[in-house]
Enzyme design. Sequence first.
Site, short mmCIF file in Angstrom:
data_model
loop_
_atom_site.label_atom_id
_atom_site.label_comp_id
_atom_site.label_asym_id
_atom_site.label_seq_id
_atom_site.Cartn_x
_atom_site.Cartn_y
_atom_site.Cartn_z
N ASP A 95 15.88 15.14 4.88
CA ASP A 95 16.22 15.20 3.43
C ASP A 95 16.56 13.50 3.10
OD1 ASP A 95 17.11 15.49 0.80
OD2 ASP A 95 19.02 16.29 1.27
N ASP A 97 17.37 11.56 0.09
CA ASP A 97 17.81 11.78 -1.33
C ASP A 97 17.87 10.37 -1.80
OD1 ASP A 97 19.28 12.26 -3.76
OD2 ASP A 97 20.21 14.07 -2.94
N ASP A 272 19.90 12.74 5.15
CA ASP A 272 21.06 13.55 5.45
C ASP A 272 21.34 14.25 6.55
OD1 ASP A 272 23.38 15.20 4.90
OD2 ASP A 272 22.92 15.70 2.88
#
Lengths: 323, 478
Positions: A95, A97, A272
């Site tokens: 992930d 972000d 993450d």
Amino acid sequence: MELKPATPNERRQYYREEWDVKNVPDFIRNTLIQREFGFDHIGRGPNDRYRVFRNSDDLRKFMRVRTPFAAYSSVAFYNNPKRRGGWIKAELVFDVDAKDIPIRTCGCDNVCEICLNQAKDIVMGLLDTLQGDLGLKNINVVYSGRGYHIRVLDDAVMAMDSDVRSQIVKYLVGADVPRSEYSSHGMKYNLEHFTIPFGYPQVFTHRVKQTLLNLTPDTEIDDVSKDIKKAVIKNRELLHDDQWGIFRKAIGPVRYGRLVKGIASLNLTLVDAKVSIDLKRILRLPSSLHSGVSMKSTLIKNLETFDPFQDAVPKFVYERDDK
Amino acid sequence: MVSISFLNPLSPEGKDIVRELGSFDGISQDIPELRRLVTRNPSQEIVADEEIPSNYLELALKRIEWYVKKKNDREFNSRRYSFLSDQAITKYDVISFYLLCQSIGVKFGPNSRETRVMVEAQGDLVQERLGKLSLQEGRLMVDQSLQLLLKGDTVHWTFFQELLSTRKIRLTELVLDQGELILNPEDFIDRFGSRIKHRNPSSMYQLLIGDELKELLMVKMVMQETEDYIKQVHEKARIMVEPNPILLELAEEVAEILAEPMQSYGYGPGRGGGGPMKAGPLNSQAFPPCVKKALEGIKSGGRNDAIVLFMTPFVSYARLYPDVFRMNLSKRVSDQDPQLEITQNEILPLIYEAAQRCVPPLFEDQPQEKVNINAKLGFGMHSELKMEHEGETTWYTPMSCEKIKLHLPHLCRPDEVCKKIGNPLSYYNRMLWEVRTLKPADDSGSTTASAENSSEGVEENNGSPGKGGTTPDKPGEA
């Protein structure tokens, strides 16, 4: 373009007029009955969990009737998804972000074109390593609304536990400084990471380069003083032609050691990590609406040309009065 | 020529040796040949006649003793164990290896300290034996062993899943291309030769892969096979009716050897903490940097994890059950705090305070996290801490440093002490212990509060509160 939340009416419009269950990627639709689904109906987090759908049509009806604030499906495959029981395997996911990348040059409060582009650069680097070093296939990249999800569905890794996954994360992001002392036949040799053009040291060099080129004087790095950062900014032109040796000399070998150590720990926030090591995570459903920013989570066909502000904007945004 | 089974008793050659032996009958009978081999070894030092192993069982125990002494005894003399590296004992060595694995598997199972010691001892022994060979011979042995272990010319890194999962090797140590492990010079030159500038590719190969990586892989794989074999024995033993009494007896003796170092050498601060830790009021000076940082309040992302997953277990265990990893026994909060008074008056307030200091204060926008805190203390998903709910969830143990680095990287600002521990709770215990034992020394004006001095302090401490001192450390905690 301003990224504002979608109103309940806009959500309804999206799910009834624009969204089609066929936009849910095959890799999810084909395994629908093995996955757990989760929903957020009011914007306070996905607390409607343990949902299952027997087929695409059930999912379609649910979305049209409930028009959720956010929709998620598990990365895990279960024999009994309704109880999250009988875990079979799970996608390996990363992930990225845009809001949380370690050095944001834009300084925006939410996400913007600049940090989304930075996120995309990071994703490209991770993809190179996943395919090149680790030789993994069947990789999907999804625009999540505020960044990117890399979803690996290669059976070679889907059964792996959290410990192996955490090792993969560290390899991918360059979270450990490669050793520089090597020995052969009793002789010791010094090889800095940038002199090794393959394997993990090369991955590390790529990640460090990316970070150094984006570094700002305000970036906080452990044990790295303002002076070192200044020296980096002054000399980093050298890195464009990979003149690492001269760059290291300009920084000073001791300070350079401290610098790369600091960057290694900063690199751990490129993705993450807890998403990657969680074997039962739910992840935003591609094709669904990210109501917080009014963007569509989108499966990406060509990452090079993908532009979220072209390809992931729902129609209702163009119809807004204040546009 | 050395036999492969001298390095890997689980190789086909090793299995043949065991098959030849047939049964356990006569396993404790004297083997004059073994005695003769030990005594004729020129580098062997023999102090007493009873030190000479004279049968399979004694040889097995010598293997364990060697490892334990090497690790713990400051006066360890390797010449007393020279016979262990003498390939002439291969046949006896292999049998004793199987005896050890079987007895440990039957009696203690794969997650025991005994298994861990056996696996590590085997790894060290392989390295020791390799070190005694000539460069040429060692290289040949490593290559041959690897060929058997790797089962094929091209190996995908996922083959090492188990080694990676148990952290015997790190992924970053492997040299990979297109998913394949690069181990041979031909492959290496073929894949990377054109990229290497200003250096000789062959010497680059020698440095980066060469003997070192091969040996590492070989040793770790033998260790993993040993572990797997013990596990296999354990699973079989559970369906078998009666384990062989000889094995059970041997297991007892192994346990005795393992218990010895804690009585005679003490587990000083060099091995991850002092004597038994009794629960007592929290001493915030002994908190590790990550806890101190979390107490200051979390300013960006990860507030929930920091308070609920990280601080709640840490604060509660540090206050109520700091010994959890050493005891290796799970408990409930009420076992340590029957009226929940300490929990209500000391633990929760400290956690709530940290939550309040977050920006924005955690409970302001996420009041439901109070329920999650109760859940992590073992009291189910309820807004009140009530005895009747205890046990609905489990009392979470504190996250390891490894996990914190992944989940909450911004909290991890390691100091010197952090390098020696693997869990913030161990840091806390260690610091508490140091504060307690070093302080009096300072007061008395002593200037020699060195590590040697403090390790003597441990033994004294161990004496009084009872059994605590003899309980083993949790694997991987030191």
